[in-house]
Write a protein that holds these residues in place. Sequence first.
Motif, PDB file in Angstrom:
ATOM      1  N   VAL A  80      -5.734   0.156  -0.136  1.00 55.82           N
ATOM      2  CA  VAL A  80      -5.416   1.109  -1.200  1.00 55.82           C
ATOM      3  C   VAL A  80      -5.361   0.317  -2.495  1.00 55.82           C
ATOM      4  CG1 VAL A  80      -3.729   2.745  -2.132  1.00 55.82           C
ATOM      5  CG2 VAL A  80      -4.031   2.551   0.340  1.00 55.82           C
ATOM      6  N   ARG A  81      -6.049   0.821  -3.513  1.00 56.14           N
ATOM      7  CA  ARG A  81      -6.065   0.160  -4.819  1.00 56.14           C
ATOM      8  C   ARG A  81      -5.996   1.214  -5.912  1.00 56.14           C
ATOM      9  NH1 ARG A  81      -8.486  -5.461  -4.113  1.00 56.14           N
ATOM     10  NH2 ARG A  81      -8.313  -5.603  -1.853  1.00 56.14           N
ATOM     11  N   ASP A  85       2.766   6.052  -2.730  1.00 57.65           N
ATOM     12  CA  ASP A  85       3.913   6.846  -3.166  1.00 57.65           C
ATOM     13  C   ASP A  85       3.909   7.031  -4.683  1.00 57.65           C
ATOM     14  OD1 ASP A  85       6.328   8.295  -2.591  1.00 57.65           O
ATOM     15  OD2 ASP A  85       7.418   6.600  -3.469  1.00 57.65           O
ATOM     16  N   ARG A  86       3.604   5.977  -5.425  1.00 59.78           N
ATOM     17  CA  ARG A  86       3.523   6.097  -6.885  1.00 59.78           C
ATOM     18  C   ARG A  86       2.398   7.062  -7.279  1.00 59.78           C
ATOM     19  NH1 ARG A  86       1.668   1.222  -8.971  1.00 59.78           N
ATOM     20  NH2 ARG A  86       3.607   0.268  -8.326  1.00 59.78           N
ATOM     21  N   ALA A  87       1.252   6.953  -6.615  1.00 62.66           N
ATOM     22  CA  ALA A  87       0.129   7.855  -6.913  1.00 62.66           C
ATOM     23  C   ALA A  87       0.513   9.308  -6.622  1.00 62.66           C
ATOM     24  CB  ALA A  87      -1.091   7.453  -6.097  1.00 62.66           C
ATOM     25  N   MET A 146       0.827  -1.214   0.000  1.00 68.75           N
ATOM     26  CA  MET A 146       0.000   0.000   0.000  1.00 68.75           C
ATOM     27  C   MET A 146       0.861   1.263   0.000  1.00 68.75           C
ATOM     28  SD  MET A 146      -3.416  -0.994   2.202  1.00 68.75           S
ATOM     29  CE  MET A 146      -2.588  -1.202   3.763  1.00 68.75           C
ATOM     30  N   TYR A 147       1.969   1.239   0.739  1.00 69.82           N
ATOM     31  CA  TYR A 147       2.870   2.398   0.760  1.00 69.82           C
ATOM     32  C   TYR A 147       3.389   2.687  -0.654  1.00 69.82           C
ATOM     33  CZ  TYR A 147       6.614   5.570   2.079  1.00 69.82           C
ATOM     34  OH  TYR A 147       7.431   6.674   2.189  1.00 69.82           O
TER      35      TYR A 147
END
Length: 164
Positions: free
Chosen positions: A152-153, A129-131, A124-125
């Motif tokens: 988170v998805r 972070d990518r988002a 999820m981290y």
Amino acid sequence: MTLEAALVDHVRDMARERPRAARGKAEGPAIRVRFASGADARLNPESARDKVWAEVLESLRDSRQPAYVEIDPQTRYITSLLIPQRFTVAAIRETSRADDVEIELEISHARHHLRRAHPRFDEMYKLLDRARREKTPVLVTESLDSSAIVDVRPVPSLTGRRRT
């Protein structure tokens, strides 16, 4: 509840099932919930909580919004229902508490926390972070009683998906 039983998906359809005998024991009435991915789950129409959840799931289906559900792998009954929200990640900060990370989500004044103890923390981290770096939205699901992030998805695409 095992994490494999957690699902974030769109409701495809819902139907009331009649009581039946299965594997040598009688099953009571149920509301069958089918998800876009093909997963099936059940609600108990005799439970006040499940009646409300059926209404919520019907509303989410009609508005084409996803649901976060946890499903008992043995009985296929839904044991938890939450509503993921679409957010853009503004910032990720370490906190003075070593057991969590603060996530700042755009258009939210609340403090959101990703707990390091969560079994999917690393996954999820990385998604958060990518988002944040790519400025792409994600679906974030939080527990009802705290600001702890439970899922988170990536935001799924409905393009090409037929609704029945």
